[in-house]
Scaffold this motif. Sequence first.
Motif, PDB file in Angstrom:
ATOM      1  N   TYR A  51      24.685  31.045  26.906  1.00  0.00           N
ATOM      2  CA  TYR A  51      24.191  30.086  27.919  1.00  0.00           C
ATOM      3  C   TYR A  51      22.994  29.342  27.295  1.00  0.00           C
ATOM      4  CZ  TYR A  51      22.333  29.188  32.744  1.00  0.00           C
ATOM      5  OH  TYR A  51      21.870  28.662  33.925  1.00  0.00           O
ATOM      6  N   TYR A  93      35.507  34.273  33.094  1.00  0.00           N
ATOM      7  CA  TYR A  93      35.701  33.449  31.901  1.00  0.00           C
ATOM      8  C   TYR A  93      36.700  34.087  30.955  1.00  0.00           C
ATOM      9  CZ  TYR A  93      31.502  31.096  33.499  1.00  0.00           C
ATOM     10  OH  TYR A  93      30.606  30.416  34.255  1.00  0.00           O
ATOM     11  N   TYR A 152      18.368  29.540  27.636  1.00  0.00           N
ATOM     12  CA  TYR A 152      17.362  30.420  27.023  1.00  0.00           C
ATOM     13  C   TYR A 152      16.708  29.753  25.813  1.00  0.00           C
ATOM     14  CZ  TYR A 152      20.656  33.658  29.360  1.00  0.00           C
ATOM     15  OH  TYR A 152      21.513  34.267  30.233  1.00  0.00           O
ATOM     16  N   GLY A 211      17.102  30.036  42.298  1.00  0.00           N
ATOM     17  CA  GLY A 211      18.207  30.135  41.349  1.00  0.00           C
ATOM     18  C   GLY A 211      17.784  30.743  40.028  1.00  0.00           C
ATOM     19  N   ALA A 212      18.773  31.266  39.305  1.00  0.00           N
ATOM     20  CA  ALA A 212      18.486  31.962  38.052  1.00  0.00           C
ATOM     21  C   ALA A 212      18.214  31.008  36.902  1.00  0.00           C
ATOM     22  CB  ALA A 212      19.646  32.884  37.698  1.00  0.00           C
ATOM     23  N   LYS A 213      18.681  29.771  37.032  1.00  0.00           N
ATOM     24  CA  LYS A 213      18.447  28.841  35.927  1.00  0.00           C
ATOM     25  C   LYS A 213      16.952  28.568  35.772  1.00  0.00           C
ATOM     26  CE  LYS A 213      19.795  24.556  33.763  1.00  0.00           C
ATOM     27  NZ  LYS A 213      18.940  23.364  33.841  1.00  0.00           N
ATOM     28  N   ASP A 222      20.220  38.871  32.112  1.00  0.00           N
ATOM     29  CA  ASP A 222      20.820  37.929  33.068  1.00  0.00           C
ATOM     30  C   ASP A 222      22.097  38.560  33.634  1.00  0.00           C
ATOM     31  OD1 ASP A 222      22.081  35.830  34.390  1.00  0.00           O
ATOM     32  OD2 ASP A 222      21.489  34.331  32.904  1.00  0.00           O
ATOM     33  N   CYS A 274      22.874  38.680  28.341  1.00  0.00           N
ATOM     34  CA  CYS A 274      23.589  38.258  29.544  1.00  0.00           C
ATOM     35  C   CYS A 274      24.932  38.959  29.569  1.00  0.00           C
ATOM     36  CB  CYS A 274      23.779  36.730  29.523  1.00  0.00           C
ATOM     37  SG  CYS A 274      24.845  36.110  30.844  1.00  0.00           S
ATOM     38  N   ARG A 288      21.505  27.134  46.467  1.00  0.00           N
ATOM     39  CA  ARG A 288      20.392  27.560  45.624  1.00  0.00           C
ATOM     40  C   ARG A 288      19.685  28.817  46.110  1.00  0.00           C
ATOM     41  NH1 ARG A 288      21.835  26.716  41.745  1.00  0.00           N
ATOM     42  NH2 ARG A 288      19.842  26.905  40.696  1.00  0.00           N
ATOM     43  N   LEU A 289      19.941  29.929  45.453  1.00  0.00           N
ATOM     44  CA  LEU A 289      19.209  31.167  45.721  1.00  0.00           C
ATOM     45  C   LEU A 289      19.398  32.134  44.557  1.00  0.00           C
ATOM     46  CD1 LEU A 289      17.494  32.546  47.980  1.00  0.00           C
ATOM     47  CD2 LEU A 289      19.598  33.631  48.765  1.00  0.00           C
ATOM     48  N   SER A 331      21.525  35.817  40.476  1.00  0.00           N
ATOM     49  CA  SER A 331      21.821  34.543  41.110  1.00  0.00           C
ATOM     50  C   SER A 331      22.794  34.779  42.249  1.00  0.00           C
ATOM     51  CB  SER A 331      22.456  33.627  40.061  1.00  0.00           C
ATOM     52  OG  SER A 331      23.050  32.521  40.684  1.00  0.00           O
ATOM     53  N   LYS A 346      27.356  32.591  41.650  1.00  0.00           N
ATOM     54  CA  LYS A 346      28.713  32.889  41.240  1.00  0.00           C
ATOM     55  C   LYS A 346      29.366  33.935  42.139  1.00  0.00           C
ATOM     56  CE  LYS A 346      27.804  29.992  37.916  1.00  0.00           C
ATOM     57  NZ  LYS A 346      26.671  30.310  37.138  1.00  0.00           N
ATOM     58  N   ALA A 366      23.950  37.419  36.225  1.00  0.00           N
ATOM     59  CA  ALA A 366      24.544  36.425  37.137  1.00  0.00           C
ATOM     60  C   ALA A 366      25.992  36.753  37.521  1.00  0.00           C
ATOM     61  CB  ALA A 366      24.471  35.033  36.513  1.00  0.00           C
ATOM     62  N   TYR A 367      26.698  37.476  36.634  1.00  0.00           N
ATOM     63  CA  TYR A 367      28.124  37.726  36.881  1.00  0.00           C
ATOM     64  C   TYR A 367      28.420  39.164  37.294  1.00  0.00           C
ATOM     65  CZ  TYR A 367      28.559  33.091  35.116  1.00  0.00           C
ATOM     66  OH  TYR A 367      28.414  31.744  34.977  1.00  0.00           O
TER      67      TYR A 367
HETATM   68  C1  LIG Z   1      25.689  30.077  36.399  1.00  0.00           C
HETATM   69  C2  LIG Z   1      24.716  30.911  35.632  1.00  0.00           C
HETATM   70  C3  LIG Z   1      23.476  31.232  36.178  1.00  0.00           C
HETATM   71  C4  LIG Z   1      23.145  30.831  37.593  1.00  0.00           C
HETATM   72  O1  LIG Z   1      22.196  29.882  37.701  1.00  0.00           O
HETATM   73  P1  LIG Z   1      21.724  29.381  39.145  1.00  0.00           P
HETATM   74  O2  LIG Z   1      20.538  28.560  38.786  1.00  0.00           O
HETATM   75  O3  LIG Z   1      21.352  30.588  39.957  1.00  0.00           O
HETATM   76  O4  LIG Z   1      22.831  28.587  39.756  1.00  0.00           O
HETATM   77  C5  LIG Z   1      22.607  32.015  35.445  1.00  0.00           C
HETATM   78  N1  LIG Z   1      22.950  32.475  34.221  1.00  0.00           N
HETATM   79  C6  LIG Z   1      24.136  32.214  33.690  1.00  0.00           C
HETATM   80  C7  LIG Z   1      24.489  32.780  32.367  1.00  0.00           C
HETATM   81  C8  LIG Z   1      25.055  31.399  34.360  1.00  0.00           C
HETATM   82  O5  LIG Z   1      26.231  31.122  33.803  1.00  0.00           O
END
Ligand SMILES: *Cc1c(COP(=O)(O)O)cnc(C)c1O
Length: 404
Positions: free
Chosen positions: A132, A343, A135, A107-109, A216, A184, A258-259, A247, A250, A218-219
């Motif tokens: 977010y 969003y 960071y 996951g990206a987190k 980032d 991001c 989780r990936l 990620s 989303k 993710a979106y």
């Molecule tokens: C939801 C989100 C992620 C995704 O995180 P995961 O760990 O892959 O679920 C990453 N960066 C941002 C800004 C997010 O909102």
Amino acid sequence: MFKVNDNYLKLPGSYLFSTIGKKVKAYQEAHPDKEIIRLGIGDVTQPLAPAIIEALHKAVDEMGKAETFHGYAPDLGYEFLRNAIAKNDYADRGCRIEADEIFVSDGAKCDSGNIQEIFSIDNKIAVCDPVYPVYVDTNVMAGRTGVYDPASETWSDVIYMPCTAENDFVPELPRETPDLIYLCFPNNPTGSAITKDQLQVWVDYANRVGAVIIYDAAYEAYISEENVPHSIYECEGARTCAIELKSFSKNAGFTGTRLGYTVVPKDLKSGDVMLHSLWARRHGTKYNGAPYIVQRAGEAVYSPEGKEQLKKQVAYYMNNARVIKEGLQEAGYTVAGGVNAPYIWLKTPEKMTSWEFFDYLLEKANVVGTPGSGFGPSGEGYFRLTAFGSYENTVAALERIKKL
Ligand SMILES: *Cc1c(COP(=O)(O)O)cnc(C)c1O
């Protein structure tokens, strides 16, 4: 005697979602007959697509047979997945990223938190404001952010780059030179996007001052406009200054599965040290966090059926985004986002703070959103609604808001 890492003690409590939870619970207890609609959470709600479920079942069966059993995953992740990523997310978009520059993760987190560990503690970070929270928080825990000022809710050693209506939620180049720049786009929480030309300015800047951009994406799957880049590597020169985080949460509903992955190009160097070889030593190396079964599910994201099914899922959420955006505009609100991201970022009505608007919406419409001030000082006066709910609930919530 052991001592704790007291950088952790500097973290101001993450009150945002616990305060929201408490307020909603108290309201529901006082008004048990009211039906509350939640448009606040950043989690998806649609089930995993059939192509992904099929891949999961198949991989589970493989694990039950000696001939097809899989133990520890390879360091960077399985080649079948990295090849699919390299082709679909990069080669097909004209970006030069090799499969061995892709590090698969859970996951990206985690990656967005751990990536700072390969940089010196002396490096100065720059972040968008609002942003977010991961960071800044992880740099706080590392001891890189200086002293916290509760009044302004800022850290002395962090460069904040305000993203407000005045700059269309895309930051200006900072006056003070940072070493690490977190960007991001499309953005959580503002829902705003950056054009390729605008991002190119950042890439040129980073190359000029010797900074690294941690991008980032993710979106990315929610991008609908032509001039918005899907990857920072669409910009010229990004291979020498940018790391990209992705990620599956989303775009494919993997928040619970989780990936994710991180791209560290081999051209990204400090002197003759490749950041690629430092990230190869990261936490979780050799086990890389993502099970074989899940990596097979990730591969299915790039299959023709998977792509088709996920396009529909994204379209479902983006239809909700349209309902929210148009409903709010009809009701007279000033809104941003909702075009390239799930969003919607609205300006709170005259003189209402983010939290005052939260209470107003909860009490008058029984709708829950997220106060913008929870994402950083420049978020004050704004409010986030998310498109991840069901269509029916989203329509019902907007009907209520329009009646206020
Ligand atoms: C939801 C989100 C992620 C995704 O995180 P995961 O760990 O892959 O679920 C990453 N960066 C941002 C800004 C997010 O909102």
